[in-house]
Write an enzyme that holds these catalytic residues in place. Structure first.
Site, mmCIF file in Angstrom:
data_model
loop_
_atom_site.group_PDB
_atom_site.id
_atom_site.type_symbol
_atom_site.label_atom_id
_atom_site.label_comp_id
_atom_site.label_asym_id
_atom_site.label_seq_id
_atom_site.Cartn_x
_atom_site.Cartn_y
_atom_site.Cartn_z
ATOM 1 N N PHE A 224 0.810 -1.250 0.028
ATOM 2 C CA PHE A 224 -0.025 0.140 0.064
ATOM 3 C C PHE A 224 0.795 1.179 -0.237
ATOM 4 C CE2 PHE A 224 -2.766 -3.190 2.238
ATOM 5 C CZ PHE A 224 -3.670 -3.280 1.276
ATOM 6 N N GLU A 225 0.502 2.322 -0.958
ATOM 7 C CA GLU A 225 0.978 3.396 -0.843
ATOM 8 C C GLU A 225 0.382 4.460 -0.114
ATOM 9 O OE1 GLU A 225 1.244 4.528 -4.957
ATOM 10 O OE2 GLU A 225 2.965 3.134 -5.639
ATOM 11 N N THR A 226 -1.100 4.342 -0.085
ATOM 12 C CA THR A 226 -1.977 5.194 0.611
ATOM 13 C C THR A 226 -2.772 4.371 1.838
ATOM 14 O OG1 THR A 226 -2.054 6.468 -1.342
ATOM 15 C CG2 THR A 226 -3.870 6.931 0.075
ATOM 16 N N LYS B 37 -3.669 0.408 -4.651
ATOM 17 C CA LYS B 37 -2.368 0.496 -3.753
ATOM 18 C C LYS B 37 -3.083 1.281 -2.631
ATOM 19 C CE LYS B 37 1.318 0.348 -7.108
ATOM 20 N NZ LYS B 37 1.778 -0.911 -6.575
#
Length: 314
Positions: free
Chosen positions: A30-32, A248
């Site tokens: 995960f980016e967010t 993501k």
């Protein structure tokens, strides 16, 4: 191991039962991170143990972190100050509220008229930020008969939208005023959210915006557009700009019919924590209901609290 993209889709997997390395790999995808506020980070005016530390660690790891809340009682600025008071670091632009979503919606649609709102000051202040005039009216009618009040009611011809949110001083005159404006089909009917109730312990509950919206809907015969969760509009700007990439993004929440459905509607993965409105029992009932609509509210994963996530963060 299956692909991380949909490894836990609607399985309500208890992450504490999995090998730590598997959970760590999942988190790294995960980016967010999007968190609900009340019930995840705090509960009214009390911090939820471990939440602030975990949120800050997620943010310091380089991930974009947002708080997305249906609270319309105060402005996003005020909620950032509240978060700061609990030790949570968050820039103002990453605090997204239902009142802010309504202001954004009207502004993006070049709304030029006035707004009459039922709700608390957060709605009016967020509308003011985008240059939209609004007003609320309190303390009407007194001892006057309902028939006389309705008959003598003066309506402002400049009103082009009715906004209804949680209002601690909700009254019959407010219903009459809002419903009278809504007799004109050109007047917009917007709602902050459909949160029905907030448990406060000792078998007591607080009334949510859904009750106020239902009353106006019943009398006016109009259906509102709800702009808070689970409506994807809450993060439309961030998704359009590329700040939030659904594949993501992880949504962390405590309420199945807002947070988990919001995740589903946006194509986010979801983590349910048991510190707020919905319970594990609620989720299990949805899982075994045999209703496809109910399955859209079933979380991918579960932890007892947000603080439990900290042990999986490298």
């Amino acid at each position: 191991m299956p692909s991380m993209v949909n490894a836990f889709k609607q399985t309500f997997t208890n992450l504490t039962k999995l090998p730590a390395t598997q959970v760590q790999q999942w988190i790294k995808s995960f980016e967010t991170i999007i968190c609900d506020a009340d019930g995840v980070l705090w509960h009214f005016d009390k911090a939820i143990p471990g939440a602030a530390e975990t949120f800050n660690q997620l943010q310091s790891s380089g991930r974009r972190c947002f708080v997305v809340t249906n609270n319309s009682g105060v402005t996003s600025d005020d909620l950032v100050k509240k978060a700061n008071g609990f030790g949570i670091k968050l820039p103002e632009e990453n605090m997204l509220t239902s009142a802010r979503a309504i202001a954004s919606y009207l502004s993006s649609n070049k709304f030029q008229k006035k707004v009459y709102f039922i709700g608390e000051e957060g709605i009016g202040k967020e509308l003011d930020k985008v240059g939209i005039k609004s007003f609320a009216v309190r303390g009407e009618m007194g001892g006057q008969a309902m028939h006389d009040f309705a008959k003598e009611l003066q309506l402002d011809p400049e009103v082009g939208a009715i906004v209804v949110g949680k209002d601690d001083c909700f009254t019959v005159p407010a219903i009459i005023r809002a419903s009278s404006y809504l007799q004109d089909p050109k007047v917009l009917f917007l709602g902050t959210c459909l949160d029905a109730a907030y448990p406060i312990g000792n078998k007591r509950v607080m009334v949510g915006a859904a009750a106020m919206i239902a009353a106006v809907k019943a009398i006016s015969g109009r259906r509102p557009l709800i702009l808070g969760k689970p409506n994807p509009w809450m993060v439309k700007e961030q998704r359009t700009s590329g700040l939030i990439k659904p594949e993501k993004t992880l949504m962390i929440g405590d309420t199945v019919y807002t947070d988990m459905l919001f995740a589903h509607n946006n194509g986010f993965q979801s983590l349910f924590v048991g510190t707020g409105v919905s319970s594990v029992k609620d989720v299990e009932q949805l899982r075994h209901s045999g209703n496809k609509k109910h399955l859209t509210m079933v979380p991918d994963t579960y932890l007892p609290t947000l603080g439990h996530l900290k042990e999986f963060l490298a």
